[in-house]
Scaffold this active site. Structure first.
Site, short mmCIF file in Angstrom:
data_model
loop_
_atom_site.label_atom_id
_atom_site.label_comp_id
_atom_site.label_asym_id
_atom_site.label_seq_id
_atom_site.Cartn_x
_atom_site.Cartn_y
_atom_site.Cartn_z
N GLY A 1 2.72 -3.29 8.46
CA GLY A 1 3.15 -2.92 10.12
C GLY A 1 4.77 -3.42 10.28
N GLU B 1 -7.86 -5.20 4.28
CA GLU B 1 -8.07 -7.17 3.44
C GLU B 1 -9.41 -6.55 2.58
OE1 GLU B 1 -5.34 -8.69 2.93
OE2 GLU B 1 -4.32 -8.17 4.64
N THR C 1 0.88 -1.23 0.23
CA THR C 1 0.24 0.35 0.06
C THR C 1 0.71 1.66 0.18
OG1 THR C 1 -1.43 -0.96 1.07
CG2 THR C 1 -1.85 1.10 1.78
#
Lengths: 668, 668
Positions: free
Chosen positions: B193, B436, B154
């Site tokens: 993350g 997701e 992303t």
């Protein structure tokens, strides 16, 4: 790292060029005139341009303790500035309103102000419940902030049901003192803002015992801390209650009392008294404190509207700037606001924010009329006002909270960032669903009024919010694509649901249940009854307001307002379609008409969406959102905000050497 | 201050005594057998009894930076323990699942684990997209945690539409390297993350350019930081993205790339390759990476169920312990669970958590069947699986998030406390609505499948989730108070809405709109189509599961499961009543029957409510809630948690002398 340009995003420039109405006209209309717009802007300049009130590191990066310390620092500056305005004669309630509970205050202290309750509850309680001598003694001290107070009512074990409060104040005639105690853990006061470490006084609500008898709850002034050292006084067990979903700077506190003695005169005695010998003298009327409670709910309807507008501004501007995916293959990525599903997430809440603002204005006027009557001893309209305030508070706060979440989710992952300001906006608004009357409890109070009216329609003609009940049941207006039809359909639905719930209560009573048991067993329906009644009032008030504005606004703005009204009405009808199909002339085939109408309104509002939220005229500091700023430089601002994280000050965090490297090396 | 007794709250004792079924039987059923219950308990003991993993101060009181540092510390301990289990042969995927994404992990690191993506995305991507040599080179290093990786896809400007990613990887045949760049601000990677300060490697997804041509997005292994010093390598602009609504320990990061050179062999080449001379060799099939995406969605349905169970446990136990108000005057204050409105907030979500769990189990089995077929080259059932996973992920995460908020609000003010653990549970689950696959986007993918099927029903008999579409439109089963009728009514409704949406697309095309424009203009209806289809599957799966359990469970438990099924079905029917009245044989007069049925189910479930949530068997450390602990000592725990606030360590905070006292004295 990346320097942000001052240019306005070209998408927003284009949106603003295409806007069909004068946004300034709408700003003035919403503010209540050009003078109030100017006052607001002056107030914003006075506070927001003050360098003392800027922070280098956004508060979300601080520890809980540091957040509190910064909040006290800023709160003291804010209130000094408020006093300055008062002293210069530039005061007025708008300053207090905006700084204490309004958008300006939340722009400076995003997560709450530890001193708010001093002004919002402590001083008003002294004024409302102190007798003349007490007012003379305490109000000047409080007003000049010589002492800092809070209001301690809610306990660990009791919120909604205040008759059940457990704190005791027992009169001791030998010393002419009250002795205050928390007889159980559940009697600990819990929640009062500023109680933790800020206030040195509190109004404590306790069960009054004198001469061996309990007279119910009464307010007492209790000193909590030494005025010089701020140390808790003997018998005062005090602290803060810990972290919460939001409002982490409000210093919500707990308080246990162990044989705390206060002079007799610290009982606030405007309404009831205890004489030196312990004789209890009763209040002439117990309805006198009713007004404040309603007042706060009126304010909450306005706040729900304002916070919803804020979220609408953020999500709408972002949706104009963000491009993603494709509608047709090979076309450039469209503004996400061009997806119909995105419009459906944004525009109904823009219309709802108007609906709630107009409902709040109307409720405010009604409140002023009814409290004016109270002073002449006229109490007839109080129950209706109470019922209406309950329903509108419940519907507007619940819908605003839900709306803000939908708007946040409409911003995708970026809406999850604290720097979008959508998470903390939600945190503040969802709390409104609980405080000042939990929404389900309030809706049941409205239902109680409605059922009573339904069972006795005698004076219904004089009660503007319920007089529709007289005829609505027999209405069966054929479906028509109009707001007027929707209002009549909602009225018919509300009446039908009241009638049905009433019959179900009666059936249960017939079957042998006590009335109260029957009431509880019908309460799911009763909540729905009050909810639809509240929505009926909101749509009708919106309609009446737009009617009354006709001729006073430009035709261009008039068209936009009419579209927003229609959208709110048709969206409400679609959301209540199960009820409308059941209780009105609406048939399945008409649903296609409603859906098409709604979609045509989304299309009509689309070109003006940015213009409408621009009209709300939130300063960037008030929006406090990387996604919502006026210039639309969303991505630059997100990166800029990330740079403020203290974690980003060093290229390597110490946890690498402390934990990560030993872990990696142990695995070789 | 107040010492908590170890006694169980008497209300909970009574509730447990009155439970009509064996809660252990249900625990084993939900876990999948007694062995799995025992495994789970052993795993919980192994991790949660470790003193190294305890904290004195709850993480919510720490600064953002301290939260990260503590998370790295605990993450290293957790993964060392996982490795220990693997080495001892006590491993298995359940450990990873529970520690990385499950409830056990969130009990230790409530707000996220900065190393999760190493296991969840980095290693699986190496395995799934690396060729044999690459797997040999990288997987061992990653598996032994010699390197720590993340997965960077992303970007600031692109999430949903991955074809639009802007990061470039340009092949330079002279050095046999790829040169990676972020050509714009919006090309910055954003969200991965562990990217901020934890990982030293990442799989970076970038547009591949070779010999002057763009071949679309491909994955590349990029070293981010020096393995010894952890300093960012040249050209790597890296940091964390800042605070979020939740998951503040996950260290989500950003990444800008400026002429970062990596060897040719760092492109993951299982599917496509770039040869040394720059020749691009295409992947034989692009559907091969489809599976992982679906897998994660299957997991999310299970997670939605589990988090919802957790919130149900907290709110139900609290509602059994909390007493408030009166149903009848002079009666003692009842448990708030005895208010019908409270039951209506709790029990439908208890039933929904079963519905989602059974949907997840069924989906998991379907996933395994279909991916098994894939290996034999059979792709026929993939589109249906994809469609179903999209719809179930969207419906279950949206409902679970909404449910958790309703359950939180049902706990009143105390639900707003961080120590209730409801706010952070919501923070984790609402994020699932976005990541997701954003829910609206997913529902539109389901709708695309449904419309395609509707337009060509040829092979529909072989597609179990949609075969009902063949006959459902013409069904008009007379109303009947049964789950079977509700299923048929939902099917008829789904079919009718698909048919209507399809006609509206066609009408728009007839009127001259391009198909894609017509699709967008019909998309509000299309989202609703997919939503009702998803709900239809969930009710039917719940029904089928309960049917299949008959005879295998005790009659007592069987009765409870049947009640939960009926409640979920009738609650769904009531919430869809607008549609059912419109499209099925349901008439207004039947609504009274449905409402009474629902209310009778609430009454039937009431005595077993605590027993049911006890069966979920969350350890107190996993619930991590002052309101939800097994012993029900709610008020003691709230006070105890408050004592952990660092603000409460000192009677007077320094802000008094620094800011408050000067402010007070200045006013005298």
């Amino acid at each position: 790292m990346v320097s942000r340009s001052n240019k306005v995003n070209p998408d927003l420039i284009r949106e603003r060029q295409n806007c069909t109405f004068d946004t300034l006209e709408l700003t003035h209309l919403l503010d209540g005139g050009i003078e109030r717009t100017n006052d607001r802007k002056n107030r914003e300049n006075f506070f927001l341009n003050d360098p003392e009130l800027q922070s280098k590191v956004p508060s979300e990066y601080l520890s809980h303790k540091e957040k509190y310390e910064e909040a006290v620092k800023k709160a003291a500056i804010i209130f000094r500035k408020v006093q300055q305005l008062q002293n210069e004669g530039r005061g007025g309630m708008d300053n207090f309103r905006e700084i204490l509970g309004g958008q300006l205050g939340s722009a400076i202290l995003k997560d709450g102000n530890p001193l708010t309750l001093h002004y919002v509850m402590f001083i008003p309680t002294l004024m409302g419940q102190g007798n003349v001598e007490q007012q003379a003694e305490w109000i000047q001290r409080a007003w000049s902030c010589d002492i800092i107070g809070t209001y301690a009512q809610t306990e660990l074990g009791h919120g909604t049901f205040i008759r059940g409060l457990e704190t005791t104040a027992t009169y001791d005639p030998t010393t002419e003192e009250f002795v205050l105690n928390s007889p159980t853990i559940t009697a600990y006061k819990w929640w009062p803002g500023g109680l933790g470490h800020s206030a040195n006084y509190a109004v404590v609500v306790a069960q009054l015992y004198t001469l061996g008898k309990c007279y119910g709850i009464h307010p007492f002034i209790v000193q909590l801390r030494d005025e010089e050292t701020h140390h808790p006084l003997p018998g005062i067990k005090i602290g803060e209650i810990g972290c919460k979903l939001g409002m982490n700077s409000t210093n919500n506190g707990y308080l246990g009392l162990e044989n705390v003695r206060i002079p007799r005169k610290h009982m606030l005695m405007k309404n009831s008294q205890v004489l030196t010998d312990g004789t209890y003298v009763k209040s002439p009327s117990s309805k006198l404190t009713y007004g404040t409670m309603i007042f706060v709910r009126v304010v909450l309807v306005q706040d729900a509207a304002t916070y919803l507008k804020k979220a609408c501004t953020i999500a709408t501007r972002y949706s104009a700037v963000r491009h993603q995916s494709q509608i047709k293959p090979d076309d450039p990525e469209p503004q996400i606001m061009d997806f119909l599903t995105q419009q459906y997430k944004l525009f109904p809440f823009i219309s709802a924010s108007f609906a709630f603002q107009y409902a709040a204005t109307w409720l405010w006027n009604t409140y002023n009329n009814v409290t004016g009557e109270l002073e002449t001893g006229q109490l007839d309209n109080l129950p209706e006002l109470h019922s209406t305030a309950c329903a509108l508070k419940a519907v507007s706060t619940a819908d605003a909270a839900r709306g803000i979440e939908i708007l946040r989710l409409a911003c995708g992952g970026h809406g999850y960032m604290t720097s979008s300001n959508l998470p903390s906006t939600y945190g503040l608004v969802t709390a409104m669903c609980t405080y000042e009357g939990e929404n389900t409890v309030l809706l049941l109070q409205t239902a109680r009024f409605l059922i009573k009216i339904w069972q006795n329609k005698q004076d219904i003609q004089n009660l503007p919010t319920v007089k529709y009940l007289e005829t609505a049941l027999t209405l069966n207006n054929p479906f028509e694509k109009s707001v007027k039809w929707i209002i009549s359909a909602l009225q018919q639905t509300a009446a039908s649901k009241i009638d049905l719930a009433n019959r179900h209560i009666n059936d249960r009573v017939q079957a042998g249940q006590a009335y109260e048991t029957a009431w509880n067993n019908t309460s799911i329906e009763l909540v729905a009854v009050a909810d639809i009644h509240g929505r009926t009032i909101i749509v009708e008030t919106f309609y009446n307001t737009i009617q009354s504005l006709k001729g006073t606004v430009s035709p261009q703005l008039g068209t936009v307002l009419e579209q927003l009204l229609e959208l709110y009405a048709v969206d409400t009808a679609l959301k209540c379609s199960g009820d409308l199909l059941r209780f009105t002339a609406l048939e399945g085939r008409h649903m296609v008409v409603l859906q098409a109408w709604m979609e045509s309104l989304l299309a009509a509002i689309r070109p003006n969406a940015v213009g409408i939220v621009d009209s709300f005229d939130f300063r960037d500091e008030v929006l406090s959102s990387a996604l919502g700023a006026y210039d639309g430089n969303v991505y630059e601002r997100l990166l800029e905000e990330a740079q403020k994280s203290p974690l980003n000050e060093e290229p390597v965090n110490k946890s690498f050497d402390l934990y990560l490297k030993p872990f990696i090396k142990s695995n070789l």
